[in-house]
Design a protein around this motif. Sequence first.
Motif, PDB file in Angstrom:
ATOM      1  N   ASP A 121     -18.113 -26.383 -55.919  1.00  0.00           N
ATOM      2  CA  ASP A 121     -18.792 -26.793 -57.143  1.00  0.00           C
ATOM      3  C   ASP A 121     -18.504 -28.262 -57.437  1.00  0.00           C
ATOM      4  O   ASP A 121     -19.016 -28.828 -58.384  1.00  0.00           O
ATOM      5  CB  ASP A 121     -18.428 -25.890 -58.329  1.00  0.00           C
ATOM      6  CG  ASP A 121     -16.947 -25.874 -58.647  1.00  0.00           C
ATOM      7  OD1 ASP A 121     -16.191 -26.706 -58.117  1.00  0.00           O
ATOM      8  OD2 ASP A 121     -16.529 -25.001 -59.441  1.00  0.00           O
ATOM      9  N   GLY A 122     -17.672 -28.889 -56.621  1.00  0.00           N
ATOM     10  CA  GLY A 122     -17.399 -30.318 -56.742  1.00  0.00           C
ATOM     11  C   GLY A 122     -16.545 -30.692 -57.935  1.00  0.00           C
ATOM     12  O   GLY A 122     -16.466 -31.865 -58.288  1.00  0.00           O
ATOM     13  N   GLN A 123     -15.874 -29.737 -58.536  1.00  0.00           N
ATOM     14  CA  GLN A 123     -15.048 -30.001 -59.711  1.00  0.00           C
ATOM     15  C   GLN A 123     -13.690 -30.536 -59.261  1.00  0.00           C
ATOM     16  O   GLN A 123     -12.694 -29.840 -59.259  1.00  0.00           O
ATOM     17  CB  GLN A 123     -14.894 -28.731 -60.552  1.00  0.00           C
ATOM     18  CG  GLN A 123     -16.189 -28.147 -61.047  1.00  0.00           C
ATOM     19  CD  GLN A 123     -16.971 -29.103 -61.934  1.00  0.00           C
ATOM     20  OE1 GLN A 123     -16.416 -29.803 -62.770  1.00  0.00           O
ATOM     21  NE2 GLN A 123     -18.273 -29.152 -61.733  1.00  0.00           N
ATOM     22  N   GLY A 147     -23.518 -27.465 -52.962  1.00  0.00           N
ATOM     23  CA  GLY A 147     -23.033 -27.298 -54.328  1.00  0.00           C
ATOM     24  C   GLY A 147     -23.436 -25.933 -54.843  1.00  0.00           C
ATOM     25  O   GLY A 147     -24.608 -25.569 -54.790  1.00  0.00           O
ATOM     26  N   ASP A 151     -22.603 -25.608 -62.829  1.00  0.00           N
ATOM     27  CA  ASP A 151     -21.727 -26.687 -63.276  1.00  0.00           C
ATOM     28  C   ASP A 151     -21.311 -27.628 -62.138  1.00  0.00           C
ATOM     29  O   ASP A 151     -20.268 -28.252 -62.179  1.00  0.00           O
ATOM     30  CB  ASP A 151     -20.489 -26.107 -63.949  1.00  0.00           C
ATOM     31  CG  ASP A 151     -19.688 -25.194 -63.020  1.00  0.00           C
ATOM     32  OD1 ASP A 151     -20.217 -24.781 -61.966  1.00  0.00           O
ATOM     33  OD2 ASP A 151     -18.532 -24.889 -63.362  1.00  0.00           O
ATOM     34  N   ASN A 153     -20.795 -30.721 -59.698  1.00  0.00           N
ATOM     35  CA  ASN A 153     -20.709 -32.173 -59.808  1.00  0.00           C
ATOM     36  C   ASN A 153     -21.666 -32.740 -58.755  1.00  0.00           C
ATOM     37  O   ASN A 153     -21.276 -33.077 -57.635  1.00  0.00           O
ATOM     38  CB  ASN A 153     -19.277 -32.651 -59.566  1.00  0.00           C
ATOM     39  CG  ASN A 153     -19.117 -34.146 -59.735  1.00  0.00           C
ATOM     40  OD1 ASN A 153     -20.085 -34.905 -59.684  1.00  0.00           O
ATOM     41  ND2 ASN A 153     -17.882 -34.583 -59.935  1.00  0.00           N
ATOM     42  N   LYS A 154     -22.942 -32.788 -59.119  1.00  0.00           N
ATOM     43  CA  LYS A 154     -23.993 -33.200 -58.180  1.00  0.00           C
ATOM     44  C   LYS A 154     -23.773 -34.611 -57.662  1.00  0.00           C
ATOM     45  O   LYS A 154     -24.028 -34.891 -56.492  1.00  0.00           O
ATOM     46  CB  LYS A 154     -25.368 -33.092 -58.842  1.00  0.00           C
ATOM     47  CG  LYS A 154     -25.792 -31.679 -59.124  1.00  0.00           C
ATOM     48  CD  LYS A 154     -27.140 -31.630 -59.808  1.00  0.00           C
ATOM     49  CE  LYS A 154     -27.502 -30.199 -60.190  1.00  0.00           C
ATOM     50  NZ  LYS A 154     -28.764 -30.123 -60.914  1.00  0.00           N
ATOM     51  N   HIS A 155     -23.299 -35.502 -58.525  1.00  0.00           N
ATOM     52  CA  HIS A 155     -23.096 -36.892 -58.108  1.00  0.00           C
ATOM     53  C   HIS A 155     -22.061 -36.977 -56.979  1.00  0.00           C
ATOM     54  O   HIS A 155     -22.303 -37.636 -55.968  1.00  0.00           O
ATOM     55  CB  HIS A 155     -22.668 -37.754 -59.296  1.00  0.00           C
ATOM     56  CG  HIS A 155     -22.314 -39.153 -58.907  1.00  0.00           C
ATOM     57  ND1 HIS A 155     -23.279 -40.073 -58.518  1.00  0.00           N
ATOM     58  CD2 HIS A 155     -21.125 -39.779 -58.807  1.00  0.00           C
ATOM     59  CE1 HIS A 155     -22.680 -41.211 -58.203  1.00  0.00           C
ATOM     60  NE2 HIS A 155     -21.376 -41.059 -58.376  1.00  0.00           N
ATOM     61  N   LEU A 156     -20.916 -36.315 -57.159  1.00  0.00           N
ATOM     62  CA  LEU A 156     -19.873 -36.364 -56.132  1.00  0.00           C
ATOM     63  C   LEU A 156     -20.365 -35.766 -54.819  1.00  0.00           C
ATOM     64  O   LEU A 156     -20.211 -36.373 -53.755  1.00  0.00           O
ATOM     65  CB  LEU A 156     -18.615 -35.627 -56.595  1.00  0.00           C
ATOM     66  CG  LEU A 156     -17.500 -35.497 -55.552  1.00  0.00           C
ATOM     67  CD1 LEU A 156     -17.019 -36.867 -55.075  1.00  0.00           C
ATOM     68  CD2 LEU A 156     -16.348 -34.674 -56.106  1.00  0.00           C
ATOM     69  N   HIS A 170     -28.005 -27.744 -53.278  1.00  0.00           N
ATOM     70  CA  HIS A 170     -27.491 -27.169 -54.522  1.00  0.00           C
ATOM     71  C   HIS A 170     -28.171 -25.838 -54.756  1.00  0.00           C
ATOM     72  O   HIS A 170     -29.374 -25.707 -54.553  1.00  0.00           O
ATOM     73  CB  HIS A 170     -27.762 -28.101 -55.707  1.00  0.00           C
ATOM     74  CG  HIS A 170     -27.381 -27.479 -57.007  1.00  0.00           C
ATOM     75  ND1 HIS A 170     -28.312 -27.032 -57.899  1.00  0.00           N
ATOM     76  CD2 HIS A 170     -26.180 -27.192 -57.535  1.00  0.00           C
ATOM     77  CE1 HIS A 170     -27.699 -26.508 -58.944  1.00  0.00           C
ATOM     78  NE2 HIS A 170     -26.399 -26.591 -58.749  1.00  0.00           N
TER      79      HIS A 170
END
Length: 178
Positions: A121-123, A147, A151, A153-156, A170
């Motif tokens: 989820d890139g958190q 992703g 929730d 973290n699409k940018h990362l 995603h």
Amino acid sequence: MTRTDLIGRTADACQKYCPSLAMILCIDRSGSMAGQKMEAAKTAACNSTKLLGNTDLVGIVAFDHECETILQQVPDRSDIFSAISSLYARGGTDIMQALEQSFACLSGTNTQSKHVILLSDGQSGIFEIPELVKTMAANGITVSTVGIGEDVNKHLLATIAELGKGRCYHTNAAGDIP
């Protein structure tokens, strides 16, 4: 013919047409991945493994605040499937450590293609992730991201895939993961 053209064909057919591959599946098992997200990541990891040829290498880097690594040739798929199915969500998230471990594993392999698929989820904090991924790409290792969840973290994850010369996906549902 590329691997993408071979989706749905047997692993032996894929091996006949594809170069030797070493792939690491980086699976986020942090607390934020509990429930459906963890199950989606495990399903995607198993499905990716099914597409590999018998002489390819597959590795699992399961991570939260620490990493656990399994690397082996694909004929032993049952061991890989067992390792994936035993994962459960816990702890914090350290994507940097997982990518460092993946880089170390793939640097020691002698294959034509080396690829990392990050299922998360890139958190996580960014830290020096962009520099590491650039170094991986410069050493012939591509990095794609999947992703999972609302929730994300699409940018990362998009940055990692772009710098890693891979793809970024995603999804909210396991059935939608390519």
